[in-house]
Structure formats: C-alpha cells, structure tokens
Design a protein around this motif. Structure first.
Motif, short mmCIF file in Angstrom:
data_model
loop_
_atom_site.label_atom_id
_atom_site.label_comp_id
_atom_site.label_asym_id
_atom_site.label_seq_id
_atom_site.Cartn_x
_atom_site.Cartn_y
_atom_site.Cartn_z
N GLN A 3 0.84 -1.20 0.00
CA GLN A 3 0.00 0.00 0.00
C GLN A 3 0.87 1.24 0.00
OE1 GLN A 3 -2.42 -0.73 3.53
NE2 GLN A 3 -4.15 -1.11 2.18
N PHE A 4 0.32 2.31 -0.57
CA PHE A 4 1.03 3.57 -0.70
C PHE A 4 0.07 4.70 -0.33
CE2 PHE A 4 2.90 0.51 -3.48
CZ PHE A 4 4.26 0.72 -3.38
N LEU A 5 0.56 5.62 0.49
CA LEU A 5 -0.19 6.82 0.80
C LEU A 5 0.30 7.89 -0.17
CD1 LEU A 5 -2.08 8.49 2.61
CD2 LEU A 5 -0.07 9.02 4.01
N THR A 6 -0.63 8.53 -0.86
CA THR A 6 -0.25 9.61 -1.76
C THR A 6 -0.87 10.90 -1.24
OG1 THR A 6 -2.12 9.45 -3.31
CG2 THR A 6 -0.25 7.99 -3.68
N ILE A 7 -0.10 11.97 -1.34
CA ILE A 7 -0.57 13.29 -0.92
C ILE A 7 -0.43 14.22 -2.11
CG2 ILE A 7 -0.29 15.20 0.70
CD1 ILE A 7 1.08 13.15 2.59
N GLY A 8 -1.56 14.78 -2.53
CA GLY A 8 -1.56 15.68 -3.67
C GLY A 8 -1.55 17.12 -3.24
N TYR A 9 -0.69 17.90 -3.85
CA TYR A 9 -0.60 19.34 -3.59
C TYR A 9 -1.01 20.07 -4.86
CZ TYR A 9 2.43 17.96 0.31
OH TYR A 9 2.93 17.40 1.45
N CYS A 94 -3.76 16.44 -9.39
CA CYS A 94 -2.64 17.24 -8.86
C CYS A 94 -1.38 17.07 -9.69
CB CYS A 94 -2.37 16.88 -7.41
SG CYS A 94 -3.57 17.59 -6.27
N ALA A 95 -1.14 15.90 -10.23
CA ALA A 95 0.07 15.67 -11.01
C ALA A 95 0.03 16.41 -12.35
CB ALA A 95 0.28 14.18 -11.25
N VAL A 96 -1.13 16.48 -12.97
CA VAL A 96 -1.22 17.09 -14.31
C VAL A 96 -1.60 18.56 -14.27
CG1 VAL A 96 -1.75 14.86 -15.38
CG2 VAL A 96 -3.63 16.42 -14.76
N ALA A 97 -2.13 19.05 -13.16
CA ALA A 97 -2.61 20.43 -13.09
C ALA A 97 -1.60 21.33 -12.36
CB ALA A 97 -3.98 20.49 -12.41
N HIS A 98 -0.31 21.14 -12.69
CA HIS A 98 0.75 22.00 -12.19
C HIS A 98 0.94 21.90 -10.68
CE1 HIS A 98 0.95 23.70 -16.21
NE2 HIS A 98 -0.36 23.66 -16.18
N GLY A 99 0.61 20.74 -10.12
CA GLY A 99 0.84 20.47 -8.71
C GLY A 99 1.88 19.37 -8.58
N VAL A 100 1.80 18.64 -7.51
CA VAL A 100 2.73 17.54 -7.26
C VAL A 100 2.03 16.50 -6.40
CG1 VAL A 100 3.72 18.61 -5.19
CG2 VAL A 100 5.09 16.99 -6.50
N VAL A 101 2.45 15.25 -6.53
CA VAL A 101 1.92 14.16 -5.71
C VAL A 101 3.10 13.46 -5.04
CG1 VAL A 101 0.61 12.00 -5.67
CG2 VAL A 101 -0.04 13.82 -7.28
N GLU A 102 3.05 13.37 -3.72
CA GLU A 102 4.03 12.57 -2.98
C GLU A 102 3.50 11.16 -2.89
OE1 GLU A 102 5.93 15.63 0.26
OE2 GLU A 102 4.12 14.55 0.84
N VAL A 103 4.40 10.18 -3.01
CA VAL A 103 4.04 8.77 -2.86
C VAL A 103 4.86 8.23 -1.69
CG1 VAL A 103 4.01 6.51 -3.96
CG2 VAL A 103 3.56 8.56 -5.34
N TRP A 104 4.14 7.78 -0.66
CA TRP A 104 4.77 7.25 0.54
C TRP A 104 4.49 5.75 0.65
CZ3 TRP A 104 6.61 10.36 4.89
CH2 TRP A 104 6.63 11.74 4.62
N PRO A 105 5.50 4.89 0.50
CA PRO A 105 5.29 3.46 0.72
C PRO A 105 4.96 3.23 2.20
CG PRO A 105 7.37 3.85 -0.43
CD PRO A 105 6.86 5.19 0.06
N LEU A 106 3.95 2.42 2.47
CA LEU A 106 3.63 2.06 3.85
C LEU A 106 4.37 0.77 4.18
CD1 LEU A 106 -0.19 2.84 3.96
CD2 LEU A 106 1.73 4.29 4.61
N GLU A 107 5.04 0.77 5.31
CA GLU A 107 5.85 -0.38 5.70
C GLU A 107 5.18 -1.17 6.79
OE1 GLU A 107 9.76 1.07 6.59
OE2 GLU A 107 9.97 1.93 4.60
#
Length: 107
Positions: A3-9, A94-107
């Motif tokens: 699983q991955f937590l993603t945070i969109g800015y 967020c990735a295509v609209a001039h923002g950014v997405v962080e991808v955090w692997p859950l351990e």
C-alpha cells in the motif's frame, strides 16, 4: 499487496490553467483508482495534536509543514511496487494540473 499513501498538492490557479480535456482524463484516473479499491479524499483543515509525555493534549489548527502549494487531497492505493504506484498517480489531477503528488510506501 503493498500500500502507498499519496498526498496531492495543488491549487485552483494550476487547475484552472490546465486544459479541460487533461483535467477530465485526470478525474477519470481518480475514478479508476477508486474502482480498484483506493480510498481518495479531499483535504480539509488540519489540526495538530500534541501530548508530550502523555501529560496533556493540546491542539492547534493549521498545517505542521508548509509548502509552496496547499495539500489538496490524499489517496491510499495498492500497487505491486513503487514504480507501479508512481505510474498510477502520474495522471491524477494534482500531477497534471501544475501540482505535485508525494508517494509514501507504507511499511
């Protein structure tokens, strides 16, 4: 499956300057992620919670960290690996609209 937590800015300025066709395709990618079982949400106003030494809870409204763009939302997705997770979120709003997405692997 990992699983991955993603945070969109992102913000409305970046969103509004993105073509409607690209935005529509990005929202379709969000819908595909939901269909795969992703949990997706729009970020509200955060509250900081502290309880040092378990000696009393204090709260404060507002984000802990600052960034050039506000947090717009989050998703909890499943993917075989980090490369697939990146691929899955590379076309969300967020990735295509001039923002950014962080991808955090859950351990």
């Amino acid at each position: 499956m990992p699983q991955f937590l993603t945070i969109g800015y992102g913000d409305s300025v970046g969103y509004d300057r993105t073509s409607p066709e690209v935005r529509d395709a990005a929202h379709e990618q969000d819908a595909r992620l939901v269909a795969e079982g992703a949990i997706i949400g729009i970020a509200g106003n955060p509250v900081l919670v502290r309880n040092p030494d378990a000696d009393g809870v204090s709260t404060e409204t507002g984000p802990f960290m600052s960034a050039d763009l506000p947090i717009a939302g989050f998703a909890l997705i499943e993917a075989d690996d980090l490369e697939e997770a990146i691929s899955k979120v590379s076309n969300v709003p967020c990735a295509v609209a001039h923002g950014v997405v962080e991808v955090w692997p859950l351990e």
